[in-house]
Write an enzyme that holds these catalytic residues in place. Structure first.
Site, mmCIF file in Angstrom:
data_model
loop_
_atom_site.group_PDB
_atom_site.id
_atom_site.type_symbol
_atom_site.label_atom_id
_atom_site.label_comp_id
_atom_site.label_asym_id
_atom_site.label_seq_id
_atom_site.Cartn_x
_atom_site.Cartn_y
_atom_site.Cartn_z
ATOM 1 N N CYS A 53 0.826 -1.202 0.000
ATOM 2 C CA CYS A 53 0.000 0.000 0.000
ATOM 3 C C CYS A 53 0.863 1.256 0.000
ATOM 4 O O CYS A 53 1.406 1.658 1.035
ATOM 5 C CB CYS A 53 -0.927 -0.014 1.219
ATOM 6 S SG CYS A 53 -1.953 1.457 1.361
ATOM 7 N N CYS B 180 -0.348 4.096 2.188
ATOM 8 C CA CYS B 180 -0.092 3.900 3.628
ATOM 9 C C CYS B 180 1.390 4.104 3.961
ATOM 10 O O CYS B 180 1.730 4.733 4.946
ATOM 11 C CB CYS B 180 -0.453 2.480 4.065
ATOM 12 S SG CYS B 180 -1.951 1.835 3.352
ATOM 13 N N ASP B 181 2.281 3.548 3.143
ATOM 14 C CA ASP B 181 3.688 3.451 3.544
ATOM 15 C C ASP B 181 4.657 4.261 2.686
ATOM 16 O O ASP B 181 5.842 4.342 3.010
ATOM 17 C CB ASP B 181 4.123 1.974 3.515
ATOM 18 C CG ASP B 181 3.285 1.128 4.476
ATOM 19 O OD1 ASP B 181 2.946 1.653 5.555
ATOM 20 O OD2 ASP B 181 2.964 -0.016 4.148
#
Ligand code: NAP
Length: 311
Positions: free
Chosen positions: A136, A139-140
């Site tokens: 992701c 997200c990261d």
């Protein structure tokens, strides 16, 4: 045989399920949430979460899910550690049977069983999960500012992830197993016109390399001549598709797309069966965020409440 009646049965315990539970419980509907195998869902296998609103500093994914569970319980949800293994949606009330032998007779059902990222399945992928391996970018990606990263895959997701990462990282390499992308042509054009992104064609990840600090490279295998090569980088994003957890609904009469995602009425969580709602990643292959899943869980509970009140 244990038989339990409920106005609202929620299947799944990610952000969508818990949010549906919070809203249904606060509407005095006494929901029952059957948590499933991976209680808490995808966030329980992440570490830092910086994009869930309400927390100024990074929080841990497992902690966030514990809080959601406690919140759902505190407002009156009954949470059951069990798995629904079969459903009968042919008439109402719906009948759902669980692994431990309980039969739930439910006036409405909210399906929030989620989806999970597909992985390459090589041992080093697991070893460096959360230490440079992610599925992701939203997200990261932030953790790789000014570093070099790779994205594996050739579909819309891979290309979108690569472009998102190009806005953060110093350099992005897209690794694809064929010589042609699967994504929409307009996305491919944008990718090829982005100076920060290069593509390695006809190649597979043979091994993810790293040390105690996490990922530091990839060993690639050419699909054309089996030759091995190595690149140095700091992170790798696997974007080879997701699989929705809809196996138990295959013969339920619920409409699904060719990949198994639940089809819901545009802008609502309503499935083709009145009283059955789809919330979160199981019905959303585009956004797939905890916060969007939570929003869809909220909508499901409000729709279930509206339906029950109208009856
Ligand atoms: P996808 O379209 O199924 O693409 C998966 C990609 O991963 C393919 O290029 C595939 O290669 C590759 N792949 C699969 N298994 C692999 C493996 N073991 N090793 C290496 N590569 C592998 O998945 P997606 O990109 O996640 O998209 C899923 C769906 O959501 C699609 O319908 C897509 O259109 C949609 N979506 C839409 C948008 C948008 O509209 N903006 C954004 C994201 C997703 P091959 O090409 O060789 O099969």
């Amino acid at each position: 045989m244990n038989e339990v009646k409920t106005k609202v049965l929620i299947i799944g315990s990610g952000p969508a399920g818990y949010t549906a539970a919070i809203y249904a419980a606060r509407a005095n509907l006494k929901p029952i949430l059957v948590a499933g195998l991976q209680k808490g869902g995808q966030l329980t296998i992440t570490t830092d979460v910086e994009n869930y609103p309400g927390f100024a500093d990074a929080i841990q994914g497992p902690w966030l899910m514990e809080q959601m569970e406690k919140q759902a319980k505190n407002v009156g949800t009954e949470i059951v550690n069990d798995m629904i293994k079969s459903v009968d949606f042919s008439k109402r009330p719906f009948v759902c049977k669980s692994d431990d032998g309980t039969t739930y007779i439910a006036d409405t059902v909210i399906i929030s069983t989620g989806a999970s990222a597909n992985w390459l399945g090589i041992p080093s992928e697991k070893k460096y999960m959360g230490k440079g391996v992610s599925a992701c970018a939203t997200c990261d990606g932030f953790f790789f500012s000014d570093q070099k990263v790779a994205v594996v895959g050739g579909g819309n997701s891979a290309v979108e992830e690569a472009m998102y990462l190009a806005g953060i990282a110093k350099e992005v390499v897209l690794i694809h197993r064929r010589d042609k992308l699967r994504c929409e042509p307009i996305l491919a054009d944008r990718l090829f016109n982005n100076d920060k992104i290069s593509v390695i064609w006809n190649s597979e990840v043979d091994e993810i390399l790293g040390d105690d600090n996490g990922v530091n490279g990839l060993k690639l295998k050419s699909k054309t001549d089996d030759s091995l090569s190595q690149i140095d980088l700091n992170g790798v994003f696997i974007a080879i598709g997701h699989s929705p957890a809809t196996g138990i609904f295959k013969d339920s009469g619920l409409e699904m797309d060719e990949q198994g995602y639940l089809i819901v009425e545009k802008g609502t969580p309503k499935t083709n069966i009145t009283g059955v709602f789809g919330a979160g990643d199981v019905a959303d292959k585009t956004y797939r965020q905890a916060v969007t899943a939570a929003g869809l869980g909220c909508q499901s509970a409000l729709e279930a409440q509206k339906l029950l009140e109208s009856e």
